[in-house]
Design an enzyme around this catalytic site. Structure first.
Site, PDB file in Angstrom:
ATOM      1  N   THR A 164      -2.744   5.693  -2.695  1.00 55.56           N
ATOM      2  CA  THR A 164      -3.397   6.079  -1.311  1.00 55.56           C
ATOM      3  C   THR A 164      -2.424   6.025  -1.072  1.00 55.56           C
ATOM      4  OG1 THR A 164      -5.731   4.623  -1.834  1.00 55.56           O
ATOM      5  CG2 THR A 164      -4.858   5.437   0.496  1.00 55.56           C
ATOM      6  N   GLY A 213      -4.798  -2.914  -2.799  1.00 54.29           N
ATOM      7  CA  GLY A 213      -5.181  -2.939  -4.655  1.00 54.29           C
ATOM      8  C   GLY A 213      -4.927  -4.748  -4.753  1.00 54.29           C
ATOM      9  N   GLU A 214      -3.940  -5.055  -3.987  1.00 56.81           N
ATOM     10  CA  GLU A 214      -3.460  -6.527  -5.129  1.00 56.81           C
ATOM     11  C   GLU A 214      -2.467  -7.256  -3.986  1.00 56.81           C
ATOM     12  OE1 GLU A 214       0.441  -5.054  -8.081  1.00 56.81           O
ATOM     13  OE2 GLU A 214       0.347  -3.570  -6.104  1.00 56.81           O
TER      14      GLU A 214
END
Lengths: 158, 290, 757
Positions: C531, C718-719
């Site tokens: 993104t 995400g992480e």
């Protein structure tokens, strides 16, 4: 080894195929009939990605031999939408972002439909326990549960 | 996989004959939820599969002489959905409802769960506690075998070549009876019992226990029937002291191993805990409280 | 033209909403094509023979009987692949060594773990391929093996590489060991720091290897032509990286390999490397036919990289006022059979949330006879966080301070130092702590056998190389193509950003992932970079197109381009201009493109820097059954700084997903080996990932502290959400039971043993 000739009904269509006795239904669907919507995640009935219904019963197609499908009716994900008209569950999964990678999604949809056809008013706990045989690693399940409960609401309202 | 023959006999006798006359390894195929996994891993290499799901005796669930006759190839979901059966034997339903997942239960059967002879099978302790009797058919005819005598070790049954379990009989239920099955698993579903406990008991009109059967799963080479543990409840009102005695008896009887699912010490301790909790649940059902 | 950086005042029309993604309908109807769904005419089936031993020398491989089986079309072993020089290539944190890589794909001198690939067969049916594997005879000399990291470090441990000398130690050791590397990050003066502390806690912890657990096994289809051109359909997180690795391992020109991005069924880092692809290409080359390989679940667990298990000691000192004054830790990570655990990440991230003036983190990368580790969601950071965040909890109790308060007092913000050099450039961490402090659930009272635990976490997030193309179709709809594999909905996010930038509706934008021959290089979809970096490239391409369209409008109106602005999807004359022209829509400009310069296209390529890290703070409420040690998660609140949520629901979904992976890591997931070094739980029955009935609602708070370097302020999402859960749950269990769990997973037998003392 000679093959068995199996006559069955898949997604309301008459289907015949040849298979060897050891072949699971999952392999025949995917590799002989080209119906790759049903997925293999584990091959041992532990993940639910291969879920189909067999004479209306929710089952793992990796735990059914293709020869056992003789004379039976099978529903797979490919039969869930009617033309370009999505099933309410398919719509709700999209609206609620209930999929990320999507590999478990066909299995969940088949399983959820089997639930809502028996019980259109499940509690959240009932939904979670019914779907416990479907593994998802991406979503943490939350949006899937929300989508199923919302679909149930729409089905009841309709 | 090499040569595999697949047969669909119409009667139990025909199935028994096929099994008896097989020259290579032959297996009954009921739900297949253990069989197919074992075939895939190569643990089992059958040359003959006898599919028993076309045999009406084995797929029927009927009332018989005040009790129930359950075909060995009735799948767990069908059992769970039978309201009359479920209200009479909720403990058996507890067990059947814990086998695998909904998908697995759509195929798995009590016959398969028993004859696969996993020490951790979920339906077996409840069936033993219920006093179920297996109707075994073989080349020499039929015989009745209490379910607790079928399994003799992991993957091993007492059945002779050519024999198969055709059905189970559960006797009629006295008033004020209740049964329950509980298991311990790390996950809430989709798991194999680390310990399983089945308790079936009957009370008299004053709430005193007149009969009790206790069975433990996953803590020995096969599910255990524990007459002594049951005796700890008989004559009592299943109060705290009786429950503690039950728990101690259950833990003492447990002969588990260490394996990837649990340690010996853990299983011994939890065997007592679950036997007690299963007895409490059975008691509530016997009293009509659910 | 440079990307415009974010304008915080601008009200956004589509970014932040939650439209349906372009791959949505294909995925809910079963039409989407994943790696194993690709079917090509004439396709045959590949299967891989794997070592049954944990450690053995390969004396010979005899494939003659297998080759003679009718239906077998090709057999390959390590001898069919070129060898490579032994050297580490690339930046240290992510270096690769092709000498190791080719040996992991197909073993040569030795097999180093149960499941290590040795040979592969392609045949006309899967059953024949399997039969052929059974006919391959391998002569092994079985060697002693070692599984556990502490055991592998002991002198006298069986050596995986007889010549492995630990890197990072001066002077270099003279005897070989299983320790591939030692590293260290130090700042300040440890002795002085600990001397200032009022409370010091030193504790040791162990974690188990856990697998990413993607539901889709690795699969691919390769078609190698007689002209040396090969096409590959692969489920991966980065088809350009698949192309690079596969071409290198086969000794092919990169340009001769075209990789198609199949849909991917989960990766979480584990599909940023290759396993079956080079094998399928080699089999296709030998047989002249397309070859499909799909791993079984058992092979996935035995032979693809989980993340490391680890053994660590963490020592932290605080003053009674709550200032963390010193920290000293040693992290020993299992790399698996080849070097390359994420220990460097673990060491760097360990204290990254906190401004600690005196600290040291030492890391060891240790090989042992288990599958080579691969990236798993913030690789390394969750492991060191387990130790550090547990110790902070103990210290908070000792000084009588709320655990969130302790973190807040020491929290980094923009300008704070890091242990590895550059200063933090972004705020966002404090805001996640504040979000929890304010959250109504944080005040819910707890009952018997219940406890609440908090933890925080950090992850670098990535930038890197991305390319994007924008085409304006004849009817004014647009195509946005990138080379970033879509694991979680990034096609939708790219479309949102393009729609917002161009000022057109979302449903006018088609968002696709292009193959390696159709777009410029894109690095993997990993590191929470897409993104951010690919988004920058998309916006850049849009801006180029906007410039182009302004120019075409100016041409059409015969005005200077400086008189034309782009607004709401239209070219407009600037306010106050003398001439009078109605605005031209994108569709109108597109319709006239032939006379204004031809097709309207732009490509942008970036090597994005300026990304912001991820910060997350979470709390978990648990109830522990004191008679069985079973932990039930009652409540979760996860706060994370996302910068700006481009697609609201997909951001939330990422956080929920990472949290649940963390719950599995905390409570039940682990690799269980028997005495022979065989994996006992190589399936989803006994490798226990959470199921729906195990879990409560996951409450997510998305804090938005925008990153000014991204056109919409996005930070990677995400992480970092997987970093806090394990320590937070350990802290909650401690509150519920009074017992401190220092070993993952905190499975019921271990918790019960702790409770019973």
């Amino acid at each position: 080894m000679s093959k068995h000739h199996i006559t069955t009904t898949i997604n309301n269509n008459p289907v015949e195929f040849l298979c060897e006795p050891h072949q699971p239904l999952l392999d025949v669907l995917r590799d002989e009939l080209g119906m790759t919507g049903t997925k293999e995640g584990c091959g041992t009935g532990d993940c639910g990605s291969c879920s189909v219904t067999l004479d209306g019963r929710l089952v793992c197609s990796c735990l059914v031999l293709a020869v056992e499908a003789e004379g039976k009716t099978i529903q797979t994900i490919e039969g869930m939408a009617q033309g370009d008209h999505l099933h309410v569950l398919q719509r709700k999964f999209l609206e609620h972002a209930a999929l990320q990678c999507g590999i478990c999604t066909p299995g969940f949809l088949i399983a959820a439909r089997a639930l809502l056809e028996r019980n259109a008013n499940p509690t959240e706990e009932e939904v979670r326990f019914w779907l416990a045989g479907n593994l998802c690693r991406c979503t943490g399940y939350q949006k899937i549960i929300e989508a199923v409960l919302d679909a149930a609401k729409e089905i009841r309202g309709a | 996989m090499s040569v595999l023959r697949y047969e669909t006999p119409a009667t139990v006798e025909a199935a028994a004959a096929l099994l008896a006359s097989a020259s290579g390894p032959a297996r009954v195929l009921a739900g297949g939820t253990d069989m197919l996994v074992q075939m895939r891993s190569g643990r089992v290499k059958p040359e003959l599969l006898v599919d028993v799901k076309h045999i009406s005796e084995m797929t029927s669930l009927t009332q018989e002489n005040g009790g129930w006759r359950i075909g060995a190839a009735v799948n767990c979901m069908a059992l769970v959905e039978n309201k009359a059966f479920a209200s009479e034997w909720p403990g058996v339903i507890d067990g059947a409802n814990l086998v695998g997942s909904v998908q697995v239960r759509g195929r798995a059967t009590l016959g398969g769960n028993l004859c696969n002879a996993s020490p951790a099978a979920d339906s077996v302790p409840a069936m033993i506690a219920a006093g179920a009797v297996a109707s075994v058919v073989g080349p020499n005819g039929r015989r009745d075998v209490p379910v607790e005598q079928i399994n003799v070790g992991p993957g091993k049954t007492s059945l002779q070549k050519g024999e198969l379990v055709a059905s189970f009989f559960l006797p009629s239920r006295p008033a004020h009876s209740g049964d329950a099955y509980l298991r311990f698993t790390p996950r809430s579903e989709m798991d194999i019992a680390v310990v399983g406990a089945g308790v079936n008991l009957t009370l008299d009109a004053h709430g005193v226990c007149t009969a009790a059967r206790v069975s433990l799963g996953a803590v020995a080479a096969q599910a255990l029937f524990l007459p002594e543990a049951g005796q700890a409840l008989v004559g009592t009102k299943v109060d705290e002291a009786a429950l503690d005695a039950l728990a101690a008896s259950a833990s003492a009887a447990a002969k588990p191993i260490d394996d990837k699912r649990g340690t010996k010490a853990f299983r011994i301790k939890v065997a007592g805990v679950l036997a007690k909790r299963a007895a409490i649940a059975a008691l509530a059902r016997a009293k009509g409280i659910n | 033209m440079l990307t415009k950086t974010m304008d915080p005042a601008k009200v956004l029309k589509v970014v932040g909403t939650s439209p349906v993604r372009p791959d949505g309908v294909p995925k809910v109807t079963g039409q989407a094509v994943y790696g194993a769904d690709t079917i090509l005419p004439g396709m045959i089936w590949g299967k891989i023979l794997r070592s049954p031993h944990a450690h053995a020398r390969i004396k010979s491989i005899d494939t003659s009987k297998a080759a003679a089986l009718p239906g077998v079309k090709a057999i390959v072993t390590g001898a069919d692949l070129p060898d490579h020089k032994f050297e580490y290539v690339g930046p240290e944190r992510v270096a690769v060594n092709y000498w190791h890589m080719t040996r992991n794909i197909l073993a040569r001198e030795k097999v180093l773990y149960e499941g290590h690939a040795i040979a592969a067969v392609a045949a006309t049916t899967p059953a024949i391929a399997q039969q052929a594997l059974d006919l391959i005879h391998v002569d092994y000399e079985i060697l002693p093996h070692v599984i556990d990291v502490d055991e592998a470090m002991k002198p006298g441990a069986p050596l995986l590489f007889e010549d492995m000398i630990t890197r990072g130690i001066e002077p270099a050791p003279t005897t070989p060991s299983n320790i591939a590397k030692r590293l260290e990050f130090s700042v300040g003066d440890l002795a002085k720091g600990f001397a200032e502390a009022d409370e010091v806690v030193e504790m040791s912890f162990t974690t188990a290897a856990v697998h990413q657990g993607y539901i889709e096994p690795h699969s691919c289809v390769a078609r190698y032509g007689a002209d040396g051109q090969c096409e590959l359909w692969s489920a991966s997180q980065g088809h350009f990286v698949v192309r690079a690795y596969t071409a290198k391992l086969l000794g092919m020109d990169i340009g001769s390999l075209l990789v198609h991005p199949a849909e991917i069924g989960g990766g979480f880092g584990g599909k940023t490397v290759v396993y079956v692809e080079p094998v399928a290409v080699a089999l296709s080359k030998k047989s002249g036919l397309p070859v499909k390989i799909m791993m079984s679940r058992e092979d996935v667990l035995k032979a693809t990289g989980p993340t490391s298990g680890a053994s660590m000691t963490v020592k932290i000192g605080v003053t009674k006022a709550g200032k963390i004054v010193a920290a000293d830790s040693t992290f020993k990570f299992q790399a698996g059979a080849f070097p390359g655990s994420p220990v460097m990440n673990g060491a760097m991230c360990a204290y990254a949330c906190y401004d600690i003036p005196n600290s040291r983190a030492v890391g060891y990368d240790v090989v042992s006879n288990r599958p080579k580790s691969a990236a798993y969601r913030a690789p390394g950071s969750p492991i060191s966080a387990f130790g550090v965040e547990s110790v902070l909890d103990i210290l908070a109790k000792k000084i009588g301070m709320d655990p969130l308060e302790l973190r807040y007092k020491n929290a980094v913000s923009a300008g704070s130092p890091t242990a590895w050099g550059p200063k933090h450039a972004h705020d966002g961490f404090k805001e996640t702590i504040e979000a929890l402090m304010k959250h109504p659930s944080y005040k819910i009272p707890l009952g018997k056998n219940q406890g609440r635990g908090v933890a925080s976490g950090f992850w670098f997030n990535g930038g890197g190389e991305s390319a994007a193309t924008l085409h304006v179709n004849e009817d004014g709809s647009v195509v946005v193509a990138t080379g970033s594999m879509d694991v979680g909905g990034s096609r939708a996010s790219m479309a949102l950003m393009a729609a917002e930038t161009l000022g057109i509706p979302y449903d006018k934008v088609r968002s696709t992932v292009a193959d390696t021959a159709s777009i410029g290089y894109n690095h993997v979809t990993g590191g929470s970079r897409v993104t951010y970096a690919t988004g920058i490239a998309v916006v850049q391409a849009c801006n180029t197109v906007i410039e182009d369209m302004r120019g075409r409008a100016a041409l059409t109106w015969d005005v200077s381009i400086d008189d034309v602005i782009w607004e709401d999807g239209h070219a407009k004359l600037v306010a106050g201009h003398a001439g009078d022209h109605a605005p031209l829509s994108l569709a109108a400009i597109a319709a006239k493109r032939a006379v204004t310069g031809g097709p309207i296209v732009a490509e942008a390529a970036v090597n994005a820097g300026g990304m912001a890290p991820g910060f997350s703070t979470q709390f978990y409420d648990v109830e522990v059954d004191p008679e069985t040690g079973h932990t039930k998660i009652l409540r979760v609140v996860a706060a994370q700084d996302v910068g700006r949520a481009i697609h609201h629901d997909y951001c939330e979904g990422q956080i929920q997903g990472g949290v649940v992976q963390g719950i599995g890591w905390a409570l039940n997931e682990e690799y269980v080996y028997d005495k022979e070094g065989h994996l006992s739980n190589a399936g989803f029955l006994d490798y226990r990932i959470p199921v729906a009935s195990d879990l409560p609602h996951i409450d997510v708070v998305m804090v938005e502290v925008p990153n000014p370097n991204h056109p919409f302020g996005a930070k990677g999402v995400g992480e970092v959400n997987i970093v806090p859960p394990m320590a937070a749950i350990a802290n909650a269990i401690e509150q519920a039971t009074g017992k401190r769990m220092t070993s993952l997973p905190m499975s019921p037998p271990k918790v019960l043993a702790a409770i019973d003392g």
